[in-house]
Design a protein around this motif. Structure first.
Motif, short mmCIF file in Angstrom:
data_model
loop_
_atom_site.label_atom_id
_atom_site.label_comp_id
_atom_site.label_asym_id
_atom_site.label_seq_id
_atom_site.Cartn_x
_atom_site.Cartn_y
_atom_site.Cartn_z
N GLY A 18 0.52 -0.83 -0.26
CA GLY A 18 0.03 0.13 -0.10
C GLY A 18 1.01 1.00 -0.36
O GLY A 18 0.52 2.80 -0.82
N LYS A 19 1.74 1.76 0.84
CA LYS A 19 2.78 2.20 0.61
C LYS A 19 3.51 2.76 -0.82
O LYS A 19 3.90 3.92 -1.01
CB LYS A 19 3.54 2.04 1.94
CG LYS A 19 3.25 2.46 3.38
CD LYS A 19 4.18 1.89 4.78
CE LYS A 19 4.24 2.12 5.71
NZ LYS A 19 4.83 1.91 6.77
N GLU A 40 1.24 3.90 -3.33
CA GLU A 40 0.79 5.90 -2.80
C GLU A 40 2.14 6.32 -3.38
O GLU A 40 1.79 6.96 -3.88
CB GLU A 40 0.58 5.78 -1.23
CG GLU A 40 0.03 7.17 -1.35
CD GLU A 40 -0.38 7.40 0.57
OE1 GLU A 40 -0.71 8.42 0.54
OE2 GLU A 40 -0.67 6.23 1.51
N TYR A 88 -7.07 -5.17 1.64
CA TYR A 88 -6.42 -4.44 0.39
C TYR A 88 -7.12 -2.85 0.80
O TYR A 88 -7.90 -2.73 -0.23
CB TYR A 88 -6.73 -4.77 -0.97
CG TYR A 88 -5.48 -5.75 -0.92
CD1 TYR A 88 -4.50 -6.18 -0.55
CD2 TYR A 88 -6.23 -6.89 -1.09
CE1 TYR A 88 -3.51 -7.65 -1.58
CE2 TYR A 88 -5.61 -8.35 -1.45
CZ TYR A 88 -4.26 -8.80 -0.85
OH TYR A 88 -4.39 -9.56 -1.56
N THR A 89 -6.44 -2.65 2.16
CA THR A 89 -8.01 -0.88 2.08
C THR A 89 -6.50 -0.03 2.64
O THR A 89 -7.08 0.85 2.46
CB THR A 89 -7.78 -1.56 3.78
OG1 THR A 89 -6.16 -1.46 5.07
CG2 THR A 89 -8.64 -2.57 4.21
N ALA A 90 -5.56 -0.26 2.43
CA ALA A 90 -4.16 1.04 2.28
C ALA A 90 -5.04 1.89 1.19
O ALA A 90 -5.75 2.32 -0.32
CB ALA A 90 -2.86 0.76 1.57
N GLU A 91 -4.98 3.17 1.26
CA GLU A 91 -5.31 4.26 0.40
C GLU A 91 -4.18 4.58 -1.29
O GLU A 91 -5.55 4.36 -2.23
CB GLU A 91 -5.07 5.88 1.10
CG GLU A 91 -5.48 7.12 0.15
CD GLU A 91 -5.31 8.02 0.93
OE1 GLU A 91 -5.26 9.51 -0.21
OE2 GLU A 91 -5.04 8.21 1.62
N GLY A 92 -3.28 3.57 -1.31
CA GLY A 92 -2.83 3.85 -2.80
C GLY A 92 -3.85 2.75 -3.21
O GLY A 92 -2.92 2.43 -4.67
N GLN A 150 -6.90 1.51 -3.98
CA GLN A 150 -7.97 2.34 -3.82
C GLN A 150 -8.29 2.52 -5.43
O GLN A 150 -8.83 3.37 -5.66
CB GLN A 150 -9.06 3.01 -3.01
CG GLN A 150 -8.34 2.88 -1.86
CD GLN A 150 -8.56 1.76 -1.34
OE1 GLN A 150 -10.22 1.02 -1.31
NE2 GLN A 150 -8.10 0.96 -0.49
#
Length: 267
Positions: free
Chosen positions: A2-3, A6, A41-45, A47
């Protein structure tokens, strides 16, 4: 993951199959969809749109459930098809349903497979090959990328898929494909073709890694990178440059490869 997504400001995510272990989904209301996808897969990147193909384990469940638009209503990011084409500004992505090509699954009586929509098999495979070949031939994008679940070249546990070498690889070579990406082997690897520009990229390090069963010697100088562990990869494309990076689960870069491609226009 996720990081990294993003940081790179990714456009979309590609899933190389075996989306739900061990036996796919039981139906569109199977809680495994949200438990293994939406809630993970909840990370902002992350989505962004996900493009997913089927793996052999997905065929052990209800295939139509994964293909159903109902799942997209539950999570708008989800899109899964058998074989399909994604046209982006820089590249054409051709997703190929490789499981029906593999003979052994049709004689595997220890597991039950959902072959609805595949029979007659010969016609299904012929149609898939024709669609792939015509799509690649007509593509005008700067980069051509083919995605399948099974490997064509791999030093991992499962290794090469002879049916793909016989039926799909000649099409890739004839149409100047740049990258073939796959999962299936639970590792990360980059193999350069010695007889064509094709780069073989395995991104199957989502789970069940650390198998310790490799065959480096088979590839000699073609092996650029192998990691028998969990992780993921990214692809960055411009009009003239492609950069591939492989990461471990912490987002540390393990391998980086870049190529510059000249394009000549005709008038």
């Amino acid at each position: 993951m996720g990081k990294a997504a993003e940081r790179l400001n990714i456009d979309f995510v590609v899933s190389t199959g075996d989306n739900f272990y061990d036996n796919g989904l039981e139906g569109v209301d199977d809680p495994a969809f949200e438990d293994s996808f939406t809630k993970i897969y909840t990370a902002e990147g992350l989505q962004k749109q996900w493009y997913s193909i089927l793996g052999n384990h997905d065929y052990r469940g209800d295939v139509e459930a994964q293909l159903s638009p109902i799942l997209s209503m539950i999570d708008a990011r989800w899109l899964c098809r058998r074989s399909f084409h994604v046209n982006t500004e820089m590249a054409d992505f051709f997703f190929v349903d490789t499981t029906p090509f593999v003979d052994k699954y049709f004689t595997d009586f220890e597991h039950s497979y959902d072959w609805h929509g595949v029979f007659p098999r010969s016609k299904y495979l012929a149609d898939a090959l024709e669609t792939l070949e015509s799509g690649l031939r007509e593509s005008t994008r700067k980069w051509k990328i083919v995605v399948g679940h099974h490997a064509i070249r791999s030093a991992g546990y499962h290794g090469e898929t002879q049916e793909l070498i016989q039926h799909i690889l000649p099409i890739l070579k004839a149409n100047n494909v740049d990258f073939y990406m796959n999962g299936h082997d639970h590792c990360l690897e980059h193999i350069s073709s010695l007889d064509s520009p094709i780069q073989y990229l395995t991104s199957g390090g989502g789970s069940k890694a650390w198998r310790g069963d490799t065959n480096y010697e088979h590839y000699h100088h073609g092996m650029k990178f192998f990691y028998d562990g969990q992780g993921f990869m990214s692809v960055e494309l411009t009009s003239t440059e492609a950069q591939i990076m492989f990461y471990n689960v912490y987002g540390d870069v393990l391998h980086k490869w870049k190529t510059i491609k000249e394009f000549h226009s005709t008038v």
